[in-house]
Motif scaffolding. Sequence first.
Motif, PDB file in Angstrom:
ATOM      1  N   ASN A 169       6.632  -3.527 -17.655  1.00  0.00           N
ATOM      2  CA  ASN A 169       5.842  -2.909 -18.718  1.00  0.00           C
ATOM      3  C   ASN A 169       5.259  -3.933 -19.686  1.00  0.00           C
ATOM      4  N   SER A 170       5.885  -5.087 -19.799  1.00  0.00           N
ATOM      5  CA  SER A 170       5.410  -6.097 -20.756  1.00  0.00           C
ATOM      6  C   SER A 170       4.460  -7.101 -20.126  1.00  0.00           C
ATOM      7  N   ILE A 171       4.385  -7.137 -18.794  1.00  0.00           N
ATOM      8  CA  ILE A 171       3.481  -8.073 -18.131  1.00  0.00           C
ATOM      9  C   ILE A 171       2.039  -7.675 -18.425  1.00  0.00           C
ATOM     10  N   GLY A 172       1.263  -8.620 -18.886  1.00  0.00           N
ATOM     11  CA  GLY A 172      -0.107  -8.345 -19.296  1.00  0.00           C
ATOM     12  C   GLY A 172      -0.230  -8.071 -20.772  1.00  0.00           C
ATOM     13  N   ASP A 173       0.894  -7.750 -21.404  1.00  0.00           N
ATOM     14  CA  ASP A 173       0.896  -7.452 -22.836  1.00  0.00           C
ATOM     15  C   ASP A 173       1.523  -8.601 -23.624  1.00  0.00           C
ATOM     16  N   SER A 174       2.815  -8.810 -23.436  1.00  0.00           N
ATOM     17  CA  SER A 174       3.517  -9.824 -24.227  1.00  0.00           C
ATOM     18  C   SER A 174       4.156 -10.916 -23.389  1.00  0.00           C
ATOM     19  N   ILE A 175       4.285 -10.706 -22.075  1.00  0.00           N
ATOM     20  CA  ILE A 175       4.898 -11.726 -21.220  1.00  0.00           C
ATOM     21  C   ILE A 175       4.100 -11.884 -19.941  1.00  0.00           C
ATOM     22  N   CYS A 176       4.383 -12.974 -19.224  1.00  0.00           N
ATOM     23  CA  CYS A 176       3.799 -13.240 -17.919  1.00  0.00           C
ATOM     24  C   CYS A 176       4.902 -13.084 -16.866  1.00  0.00           C
ATOM     25  N   LEU A 177       4.567 -13.258 -15.605  1.00  0.00           N
ATOM     26  CA  LEU A 177       5.599 -13.192 -14.563  1.00  0.00           C
ATOM     27  C   LEU A 177       6.549 -14.374 -14.687  1.00  0.00           C
ATOM     28  N   ASP A 178       7.839 -14.120 -14.462  1.00  0.00           N
ATOM     29  CA  ASP A 178       8.785 -15.227 -14.442  1.00  0.00           C
ATOM     30  C   ASP A 178       9.000 -15.673 -12.992  1.00  0.00           C
ATOM     31  N   GLN A 179       9.934 -16.586 -12.778  1.00  0.00           N
ATOM     32  CA  GLN A 179      10.118 -17.188 -11.467  1.00  0.00           C
ATOM     33  C   GLN A 179      10.513 -16.161 -10.398  1.00  0.00           C
ATOM     34  N   VAL A 180      11.429 -15.246 -10.734  1.00  0.00           N
ATOM     35  CA  VAL A 180      11.877 -14.250  -9.754  1.00  0.00           C
ATOM     36  C   VAL A 180      10.718 -13.353  -9.343  1.00  0.00           C
ATOM     37  N   GLU A 181       9.896 -12.960 -10.301  1.00  0.00           N
ATOM     38  CA  GLU A 181       8.776 -12.082  -9.982  1.00  0.00           C
ATOM     39  C   GLU A 181       7.708 -12.801  -9.170  1.00  0.00           C
ATOM     40  N   LEU A 182       7.605 -14.122  -9.329  1.00  0.00           N
ATOM     41  CA  LEU A 182       6.690 -14.883  -8.481  1.00  0.00           C
ATOM     42  C   LEU A 182       7.150 -14.866  -7.021  1.00  0.00           C
ATOM     43  N   PHE A 183       8.472 -14.971  -6.818  1.00  0.00           N
ATOM     44  CA  PHE A 183       9.012 -14.828  -5.464  1.00  0.00           C
ATOM     45  C   PHE A 183       8.623 -13.469  -4.890  1.00  0.00           C
ATOM     46  N   LEU A 184       8.804 -12.420  -5.685  1.00  0.00           N
ATOM     47  CA  LEU A 184       8.486 -11.063  -5.242  1.00  0.00           C
ATOM     48  C   LEU A 184       7.002 -10.908  -4.967  1.00  0.00           C
ATOM     49  N   LEU A 185       6.167 -11.512  -5.804  1.00  0.00           N
ATOM     50  CA  LEU A 185       4.716 -11.412  -5.637  1.00  0.00           C
ATOM     51  C   LEU A 185       4.273 -12.027  -4.311  1.00  0.00           C
ATOM     52  N   GLY A 186       4.753 -13.241  -4.027  1.00  0.00           N
ATOM     53  CA  GLY A 186       4.395 -13.881  -2.764  1.00  0.00           C
ATOM     54  C   GLY A 186       4.898 -13.098  -1.567  1.00  0.00           C
ATOM     55  N   TYR A 187       6.105 -12.534  -1.701  1.00  0.00           N
ATOM     56  CA  TYR A 187       6.718 -11.776  -0.609  1.00  0.00           C
ATOM     57  C   TYR A 187       5.915 -10.521  -0.274  1.00  0.00           C
ATOM     58  N   LEU A 188       5.521  -9.759  -1.275  1.00  0.00           N
ATOM     59  CA  LEU A 188       4.844  -8.491  -0.988  1.00  0.00           C
ATOM     60  C   LEU A 188       3.379  -8.698  -0.600  1.00  0.00           C
ATOM     61  N   LEU A 189       2.747  -9.793  -1.073  1.00  0.00           N
ATOM     62  CA  LEU A 189       1.364 -10.067  -0.680  1.00  0.00           C
ATOM     63  C   LEU A 189       1.297 -10.891   0.604  1.00  0.00           C
ATOM     64  N   GLU A 190       2.452 -11.344   1.090  1.00  0.00           N
ATOM     65  CA  GLU A 190       2.562 -12.151   2.294  1.00  0.00           C
ATOM     66  C   GLU A 190       1.685 -13.398   2.219  1.00  0.00           C
ATOM     67  N   VAL A 191       1.852 -14.124   1.118  1.00  0.00           N
ATOM     68  CA  VAL A 191       1.195 -15.412   0.940  1.00  0.00           C
ATOM     69  C   VAL A 191       2.233 -16.414   0.431  1.00  0.00           C
ATOM     70  N   LYS A 192       2.058 -17.640   0.846  1.00  0.00           N
ATOM     71  CA  LYS A 192       2.887 -18.728   0.330  1.00  0.00           C
ATOM     72  C   LYS A 192       2.205 -19.265  -0.921  1.00  0.00           C
ATOM     73  N   ILE A 193       2.844 -19.096  -2.066  1.00  0.00           N
ATOM     74  CA  ILE A 193       2.281 -19.551  -3.331  1.00  0.00           C
ATOM     75  C   ILE A 193       2.909 -20.899  -3.680  1.00  0.00           C
ATOM     76  N   ARG A 194       2.120 -21.951  -3.572  1.00  0.00           N
ATOM     77  CA  ARG A 194       2.605 -23.281  -3.950  1.00  0.00           C
ATOM     78  C   ARG A 194       2.186 -23.557  -5.389  1.00  0.00           C
ATOM     79  N   VAL A 195       3.165 -23.858  -6.225  1.00  0.00           N
ATOM     80  CA  VAL A 195       2.906 -24.081  -7.648  1.00  0.00           C
ATOM     81  C   VAL A 195       3.224 -25.524  -8.006  1.00  0.00           C
ATOM     82  N   TYR A 196       2.253 -26.186  -8.615  1.00  0.00           N
ATOM     83  CA  TYR A 196       2.458 -27.531  -9.158  1.00  0.00           C
ATOM     84  C   TYR A 196       2.806 -27.380 -10.638  1.00  0.00           C
ATOM     85  N   ARG A 197       4.054 -27.680 -10.975  1.00  0.00           N
ATOM     86  CA  ARG A 197       4.563 -27.492 -12.338  1.00  0.00           C
ATOM     87  C   ARG A 197       4.563 -28.851 -13.040  1.00  0.00           C
ATOM     88  N   LEU A 198       3.508 -29.093 -13.815  1.00  0.00           N
ATOM     89  CA  LEU A 198       3.302 -30.421 -14.375  1.00  0.00           C
ATOM     90  C   LEU A 198       4.368 -30.810 -15.402  1.00  0.00           C
TER      91      LEU A 198
END
Length: 338
Positions: free
Chosen positions: A269-298
């Motif tokens: 409910n807070s995504i898009g309003d006050s927070i962004c996706l955290d690490q666990v939700e990024l795992f879930l996002l890649g899993y359900l969209l069936e894409v490998k999301i490579r993130v460069y964390r500077l």
Amino acid sequence: GRHEVWSWKTASKESLCLMWQKVKVQLMLSMSFLTALFWYCRRLYNFLAQLLKRWSNYLQRQLIRNLGVLPEVDLLGYSAREWKGETKQAKQMREAYEELFRSCHIKYLRQVRKDNYSVLRAVLFQIFSQGIPFPSWMKERDILKLPEKLLYSQGCNWIQQYSFGPERYTGPNAFGKLRRCMEALKTNWAEISATRDHEERGSMCNTLFSDESKEYKLYEAIKFIMLYEVVEAYEQIKSRDEPVHNLFSLLFARDSSSDPLSFMMNHLNSIGDSICLDQVELFLLGYLLEVKIRVYRLHRFNTEEFQVNYPDEYRREWNEISLLTEDDHYYHIPLFRT
């Protein structure tokens, strides 16, 4: 006779002088008029040029402000502009960018609008611009029926408390709004992925991701799909019918998302309003969209977490997209050149 000739010459001379005086006055008036007209036209030209320049700058600012994803810029040039100075953080960031340029062949980046939809925007924009098709499970099931299935078949009437990002909308109309979001995702994804011409597909993406009312529907649809997958996994865990991906065990291990309702209330409910996706939700996002999301964390430069894949377990046939972040909050799109 001489007197007559002299009188004739004098009269002619006086007539010519008089005519010249009149012509001279007319010429002076004409010159004054032309000078005034030239001065006026020049002032008008300068005024119109300034007005056109200001209007052009205004339209350019409006266009850039409305663009969800900006045109590509030079990576090292961006780094030099954004991280000036000799502080420890600035030096580390410039070194991280240089490493991306040198070792990862990332030469350019596209800035993504900095809001709490940043990561969803960066991921969906790449999926659409690359023409990546629907994930396999989405081809087998009609996503338009997911809200209905969750509400009526699985009895999750608590989805009436679903919030749509900045629009804190709850109540019985949530179902209809979710349905419209799912329709927007399915329609736009199908239309853009069916477009084979790369430039035309890019133009369609730029148009779509410059319209907030349309792009927000896409993000809310993805959020709801995440919720639907969490409900499905939760039911499987309770019934012990079949094993679920270990990311769901990680998700339910959090005190703030021990079940689907708490996951929705405390996170989605807070995504898009006050927070962004955290690490666990990024795992879930890649899993359900069936894409490998490579993130460069500077900000994790010179650590094992500098490059991270979401999910860490993926199938070989999955497409790969890349993100770049300086703080795990706002994300940009890196562009590779060999």
